[in-house]
Design a protein around this motif. Structure first.
Motif, PDB file in Angstrom:
ATOM      1  N   HIS A 124       0.858  -1.180   0.000  1.00 39.03           N
ATOM      2  CA  HIS A 124       0.000   0.000   0.000  1.00 39.03           C
ATOM      3  C   HIS A 124       0.892   1.227   0.000  1.00 39.03           C
ATOM      4  CE1 HIS A 124      -3.998  -1.728   0.407  1.00 39.03           C
ATOM      5  NE2 HIS A 124      -3.433  -2.673   1.133  1.00 39.03           N
TER       6      HIS A 124
ATOM      7  N   THR B  26      -4.551   3.549   1.970  1.00 39.97           N
ATOM      8  CA  THR B  26      -4.816   2.580   3.030  1.00 39.97           C
ATOM      9  C   THR B  26      -6.185   2.731   3.686  1.00 39.97           C
ATOM     10  OG1 THR B  26      -3.662   4.060   4.566  1.00 39.97           O
ATOM     11  CG2 THR B  26      -2.395   2.234   3.633  1.00 39.97           C
TER      12      THR B  26
ATOM     13  N   SER C  33       0.284   5.651   6.054  1.00 30.74           N
ATOM     14  CA  SER C  33       0.667   4.382   5.451  1.00 30.74           C
ATOM     15  C   SER C  33       2.026   3.906   5.938  1.00 30.74           C
ATOM     16  CB  SER C  33       0.650   4.489   3.923  1.00 30.74           C
ATOM     17  OG  SER C  33       1.479   5.544   3.475  1.00 30.74           O
TER      18      SER C  33
ATOM     19  N   GLY D  81      -1.199   2.635   8.458  1.00 27.13           N
ATOM     20  CA  GLY D  81      -2.458   3.045   7.863  1.00 27.13           C
ATOM     21  C   GLY D  81      -3.385   3.502   8.968  1.00 27.13           C
TER      22      GLY D  81
END
Length: 428
Positions: free
Chosen positions: A87, A138, A234, A238
């Protein structure tokens, strides 16, 4: 609480757990031999037992530049084939920041988001209307995983398609709403326009952008909820790093997994609790991309007083702003959230605004574009901004609907005007 043993742990017990986990992190970073391990060796650290919580502030920082310099997988602390997902940030500042997760990291992330949803009063059987964006960002997937771990029903709406969002709010009757604060405001207004009254909603978790107490009040006027803040980034994991409980008095940091410090953004020196500074996080239990003393750029303060909810986790304030979001106008430093506080607190304008930094000449101007509720409040707002913030700004009141509404992503509160036509009609 989702995990009462962890969330209401005694301060001494948590400190012992943090110390033990910090030792393990240092040993793993040294073994991985990457940039963080080399810096630890240069600082004279040969093993985890050399490190104490009290001495954490003497260890080297990690920064976003490190992630950029070693993009995409250069800072992994596990073999690449153990990475289960990637991510990252949206790259709104010009380049993405990618973060890797093992399966254990994903499980941890889900548990942290489940804690956050529990803070908002959600539980098994709750229906969570999740309007955060899905994808590399995220927000959507993090909250989704947390709702599943909690035993709730998740509605994966993502962002945009506001008419359909309103229909789902009416038909599915969720009790929890999750999205950015700017989009929560838009959903409330769109529901009113459609004649929908989402009475089943009880609470909302709104994050991904700084927002003020005044915006909280505006959201709670258009939606029948308690509006609460959730924080994450992130690089750290997140959403789920911290979240407000129903007391709405600061965000509980999940300290058993994220060791938090606040430092002076200029010097890097620690500041006292209650003093705003830059948040710094250490992630002792992450596997794929653990970070030691990561400088977030986000500004907040810490509060260690007891909370009525029973959680013993330290609380952080709402984010004041980002160190790199500061606007400097004629020698005055100000964050967009401070301007928002004055505008929305005045009761004179709608909760939609945009700040325009006019750089077409050496004498920088700040233009404040807003929508008046009635009359012409420009002179009063110019005076109030100067009295409250010491800021000289030019206020423009525009017709209702002129300031862009958020449909997807984060609200763009500040734009720069360097040449050409003004970014909004009616600005001069």
């Amino acid at each position: 609480m989702f995990d009462p043993k962890a969330e209401a742990m005694s301060v001494d017990e948590r400190a012992a757990l943090q110390r033990h986990r910090l030792w393990g992190l240092v040993d793993r970073l040294l073994a991985a031999g990457g940039v963080q391990g080399r810096r630890l060796k240069d600082a004279g650290v040969s093993g985890g037992s050399d490190v104490t919580l009290a001495g954490l502030g003497r260890l080297p920082f990690t920064t976003k530049q490190d992630l950029w310099d070693h993009y995409p997988f250069g800072m992994l602390a596990v073999p690449r084939d153990q990475v289960a997902a990637v991510h990252g940030s949206s790259g709104t500042r010009g380049r993405p920041t990618l973060v890797a997760y093992t399966r254990a990291d994903l499980d941890l992330w889900a548990a942290m988001c489940a804690r956050s949803l529990s803070c908002a009063g959600a539980g098994p059987g709750s229906i969570v209307h999740n309007a955060y964006g899905y994808g590399l960002f995220t927000g959507g997937i993090g909250v989704h995983q947390g709702a599943v771990a909690l035993g709730a029903t998740v509605v994966p709406m993502s962002g945009g398609m506001t008419d359909r969002q309103v229909r789902m709010l009416a038909d599915l009757r969720p009790d929890i709403l999750t999205c950015t604060p700017a989009y929560a405001l838009r959903l409330g207004e769109a529901a009113a326009e459609a004649g929908v009254e989402p009475h089943a909603l009880k609470a909302g978790l709104f994050g991904a952008e700084p927002w003020s107490e005044e915006l909280r009040a505006a959201i709670e006027r258009v939606l029948p909820i308690k509006a609460m803040d959730i924080y994450g980034l992130s690089e750290v994991i997140g959403p789920g790093v911290a979240a407000e409980c129903l007391e709405q008095d600061g965000l509980h940091v999940n300290e058993d997994h994220f060791v938090v410090e606040v430092v002076d953004p200029s010097t890097g020196d620690p500041v006292e609790d209650g003093t705003p500074g830059e948040l710094v996080f250490t992630t002792p239990t992450k596997q794929a991309l653990p970070l030691l003393r990561y400088r977030t750029g986000d500004l907040a303060s810490l509060d260690r007083r007891a909370c009525a909810c029973g959680r013993t986790l330290v609380r952080m304030s709402k984010i004041i702003g980002r160190a790199d979001d500061m606007i400097v106008v004629r020698g005055v430093n100000v964050y967009p959230s401070e301007v928002e506080r004055v505008l929305l607190g005045s009761g004179l304008v709608a909760p939609h605004y945009q700040l325009v930094v006019d750089r077409r000449s050496p004498a920088v101007r700040l233009l404040v574009a807003c929508e008046a509720l009635s009359g012409d409040p420009r002179d009063e707002l110019v005076h109030t901004l100067h009295e409250s913030l010491g800021l000289t700004a030019e206020v423009f009141t525009l017709p209702s609907g002129t300031v862009p509404r958020v449909e997807t992503g984060k609200a763009v509160r500040v734009v720069t005007w360097e040449d050409g036509l003004p970014p909004l009609p009616g600005l001069g």
